[in-house]
Design an enzyme around this catalytic site. Structure first.
Site, mmCIF file in Angstrom:
data_model
loop_
_atom_site.group_PDB
_atom_site.id
_atom_site.type_symbol
_atom_site.label_atom_id
_atom_site.label_comp_id
_atom_site.label_asym_id
_atom_site.label_seq_id
_atom_site.Cartn_x
_atom_site.Cartn_y
_atom_site.Cartn_z
ATOM 1 N N ARG A 226 0.855 -1.191 0.000
ATOM 2 C CA ARG A 226 0.000 0.000 0.000
ATOM 3 C C ARG A 226 0.886 1.234 0.000
ATOM 4 O O ARG A 226 1.941 1.247 0.668
ATOM 5 C CB ARG A 226 -0.905 0.042 1.245
ATOM 6 C CG ARG A 226 -2.138 -0.839 1.162
ATOM 7 C CD ARG A 226 -3.124 -0.356 0.095
ATOM 8 N NE ARG A 226 -4.308 -1.194 0.008
ATOM 9 C CZ ARG A 226 -4.525 -2.148 -0.891
ATOM 10 N NH1 ARG A 226 -3.623 -2.418 -1.808
ATOM 11 N NH2 ARG A 226 -5.670 -2.817 -0.897
ATOM 12 N N GLU A 255 -4.503 7.406 -5.900
ATOM 13 C CA GLU A 255 -4.540 6.611 -7.138
ATOM 14 C C GLU A 255 -5.727 7.057 -7.974
ATOM 15 O O GLU A 255 -6.799 7.272 -7.402
ATOM 16 C CB GLU A 255 -4.647 5.122 -6.805
ATOM 17 C CG GLU A 255 -3.388 4.598 -6.120
ATOM 18 C CD GLU A 255 -3.435 3.101 -5.824
ATOM 19 O OE1 GLU A 255 -4.362 2.410 -6.287
ATOM 20 O OE2 GLU A 255 -2.544 2.627 -5.115
ATOM 21 N N HIS A 274 -1.230 -0.037 -9.942
ATOM 22 C CA HIS A 274 -1.958 -0.962 -9.065
ATOM 23 C C HIS A 274 -2.437 -2.204 -9.839
ATOM 24 O O HIS A 274 -3.627 -2.537 -9.851
ATOM 25 C CB HIS A 274 -3.146 -0.248 -8.391
ATOM 26 C CG HIS A 274 -3.581 -0.926 -7.122
ATOM 27 N ND1 HIS A 274 -4.038 -0.245 -6.025
ATOM 28 C CD2 HIS A 274 -3.616 -2.249 -6.774
ATOM 29 C CE1 HIS A 274 -4.351 -1.094 -5.067
ATOM 30 N NE2 HIS A 274 -4.104 -2.317 -5.501
#
Ligand code: NAP
Length: 311
Positions: A226, A255, A274
């Site tokens: 993370r 993000e 991601h």
């Protein structure tokens, strides 16, 4: 009839619906699976993701289980309206995806591939012959479902492997450490640090200026865990000074990573969007079905989140 509400994204609904329906049928469960019920009190199970339509869960008073489709649960475990049991996603599709991402990028760092890829014509970098795997130490921060799968494979490939977790662990193929002394050992010895920790109050900014200064000079970082595990300003300084040689980052505080973020411009940073390990409908649906089957049969549900530890 068991009422199951899909509270994930619309896009994932079209991917998951056929596999979930087929799975419920195979398991002999009579399920009404939908994206909406007129009365929230009718719902028995919620299949949830933080990017889905629901944020207030208080009306779902009869829900027996909230099953997350995500492995990381920081966005829901802190939701004050969540009073129902929460299970996170652990599935071999996720582990396989993460293993591929980590092995690929550990190899990239180990072989110094980016330096050769950016060599000028005629720049013959024969002094950069890579070390052997056994001469490179890879440290894993986090030895859960994903960290363990990756660390085992990295150890199998011959890398000197270290792992760090909250509780004491023992694994036959590599050295496991815990506690602050264990963390210091990983930071001091690892040439490549891979962060596969959940985001909790204890892990936020774990890799801060102090931790980065304790790493080997020229070590590198791979973060598919993370974004907030790392203090970005501290990492940017360490990447500029050469304390950290290279970073591969898949996850970020914001993000998508904004176009003006310094990471995009840094030659020693690879940004991936991601994508390290996606939840795949085929395998994740089996986990959802199995957990609902267990709950209905009165068997222990798998992968329950511990609210006190936050993961
Ligand atoms: P997990 O099974 O819950 O494992 C978490 C690991 O972190 C465990 O080994 C745990 O220690 C350790 N840990 C937690 N808090 C700690 C602390 N304070 N100090 C030391 N160790 C600590 O989680 P997972 O399934 O492996 O997933 C890890 C994370 O990967 C997720 O939370 C998510 O954020 C991220 N993820 C990213 C992607 C992506 O595409 N980039 C995809 C899926 C998941 P114990 O073993 O002692 O409990």
């Amino acid at each position: 009839m068991i009422n199951v509400l899909w509270a994930g994204t619309e896009r994932n609904w079209s991917l998951f619906e056929p596999d979930l329906k087929a799975g419920f049928q195979r398991a002999g469960l009579d399920v009404d699976l939908r994206t909406a019920f007129a009365d929230p009190a009718q719902v028995d199970y919620l299949i949830f993701s933080p990017d889905g339509p629901l944020s207030d869960l208080s009306a779902f008073e009869n829900v027996k289980l909230v099953q997350s489709t995500w492995a990381g649960v920081e966005a829901i475990v802190t939701n004050k309206t969540l009073t129902q049991p929460l299970a996170r996603m652990v599935d071999h599709g996720l582990s396989e995806g993460m293993r591929d991402y980590v092995v690929g990028n550990v190899m990239r760092h180990h072989l110094n591939t980016d330096r050769f890829a950016t060599a000028k014509p005629g720049e013959w970098l024969s002094d950069l012959c890579p070390p052997l795997a056994r001469d490179t130490t890879v440290g894993f921060l986090g030895l859960g479902a994903l960290g363990l799968a990756c660390a085992n494979t990295i150890a199998y490939l011959g890398f000197n492997t270290l792992g760090w977790s909250r509780r004491e662990k023992s694994v036959a193929t590599f050295q496991c450490l815990h506690g602050d002394a264990g963390l210091q050992q990983v930071l001091k010895q690892a040439d490549i640090v891979v962060t596969l920790l959940p985001l909790t109050t204890d892990t936020e900014n774990l890799l801060n200026a102090d931790a980065l200064s304790k790493m080997k000079r020229g070590a590198s970082i791979i973060n598919p865990g993370r974004g907030p595990l790392i203090d970005d300003d501290a990492l940017i300084s360490a990447l500029k000074s050469g304390q950290i040689s290279q970073a591969t980052l898949d996850v970020f505080r914001t993000e998508p990573l904004p176009a003006d973020h310094p990471y995009w411009q840094m030659p020693n940073v690879l940004v991936t969007p991601h994508v390290a390990a996606d939840t795949r409908a085929k395998t994740a649906s089996q986990v959802v079905v199995e957990n609902i089957r267990r709950s209905e049969a009165g068997d222990p549900v798998l992968y329950l989140v511990d609210r006190t530890s936050g993961y």
